[in-house]
Design a protein around this motif. Structure first.
Motif, PDB file in Angstrom:
ATOM      1  N   GLU A  10       0.855  -1.183   0.000  1.00  0.00           N
ATOM      2  CA  GLU A  10       0.000   0.000   0.000  1.00  0.00           C
ATOM      3  C   GLU A  10       0.897   1.240   0.000  1.00  0.00           C
ATOM      4  O   GLU A  10       1.813   1.369   0.813  1.00  0.00           O
ATOM      5  CB  GLU A  10      -0.889  -0.008   1.248  1.00  0.00           C
ATOM      6  CG  GLU A  10      -1.962   1.039   1.207  1.00  0.00           C
ATOM      7  CD  GLU A  10      -2.931   0.908   2.367  1.00  0.00           C
ATOM      8  OE1 GLU A  10      -3.385   1.947   2.835  1.00  0.00           O
ATOM      9  OE2 GLU A  10      -3.190  -0.227   2.805  1.00  0.00           O
ATOM     10  N   LYS A  11       0.629   2.157  -0.889  1.00  0.00           N
ATOM     11  CA  LYS A  11       1.491   3.313  -1.068  1.00  0.00           C
ATOM     12  C   LYS A  11       1.026   4.548  -0.293  1.00  0.00           C
ATOM     13  O   LYS A  11       1.646   5.579  -0.363  1.00  0.00           O
ATOM     14  CB  LYS A  11       1.580   3.661  -2.556  1.00  0.00           C
ATOM     15  CG  LYS A  11       2.208   2.569  -3.371  1.00  0.00           C
ATOM     16  CD  LYS A  11       2.224   2.939  -4.826  1.00  0.00           C
ATOM     17  CE  LYS A  11       2.790   1.788  -5.635  1.00  0.00           C
ATOM     18  NZ  LYS A  11       2.740   2.042  -7.073  1.00  0.00           N
ATOM     19  N   SER A  12      -0.038   4.475   0.446  1.00  0.00           N
ATOM     20  CA  SER A  12      -0.545   5.645   1.173  1.00  0.00           C
ATOM     21  C   SER A  12       0.171   5.793   2.520  1.00  0.00           C
ATOM     22  O   SER A  12       0.742   4.848   3.057  1.00  0.00           O
ATOM     23  CB  SER A  12      -2.051   5.517   1.386  1.00  0.00           C
ATOM     24  OG  SER A  12      -2.314   4.429   2.244  1.00  0.00           O
TER      25      SER A  12
END
Length: 134
Positions: A10-12
């Motif tokens: 997940e890149k958040s």
């Protein structure tokens, strides 16, 4: 048949914990600054139920030391009542609506308070008499 990978990165980024820390730090600093007493002189101020929230540009303190009075402008001793006038003129020269806060011990004679009040009146300074709330 294609094999699918079950784990995805997940890149958040969650900044909620950072905002909580900043809020707590701000709250702590606000509370700590209200507890700081700006006066280093121990004066027993008269009591009054009328409190004024106007901000003074400078403070004058008068302290009774057993019959002899000490005069301070911004916590620097100026020696005499003439020294108070010189220090105020040097500090407030050219200021518009100059405001002086007067801090006097309860044991100071009214004559000494009136002398400082006359200096403020003669030089067109606004004067606030500092008191403790009842």
């Amino acid at each position: 048949m294609a094999i699918k990978h079950g784990s995805k990165v997940e890149k958040s980024f969650s900044a909620s914990s950072m905002t909580d820390l900043m809020f707590l730090l701000l709250l702590f600093l606000l509370i700590a600054t209200t507890l700081i007493n700006p006066n280093a002189l121990k004066l027993m101020l008269p009591k009054s139920s009328n409190q004024l929230k106007e901000k003074a540009m400078t403070t004058v303190s008068v302290q009774d030391t057993g019959g002899k009075y000490r005069y301070y402008v911004e916590l620097q001793e100026v020696g005499s009542i003439e020294g108070v006038e010189r220090a105020l003129k040097a500090r407030l020269d050219g200021q518009k609506d100059a405001t002086v806060s007067l801090h006097c011990d309860k044991s100071v004679a009214v004559d000494e308070v009136v002398k400082v009040m006359n200096i403020a009146k003669d030089n067109n300074y606004k004067l606030i008499l500092a008191t403790n709330p009842r």
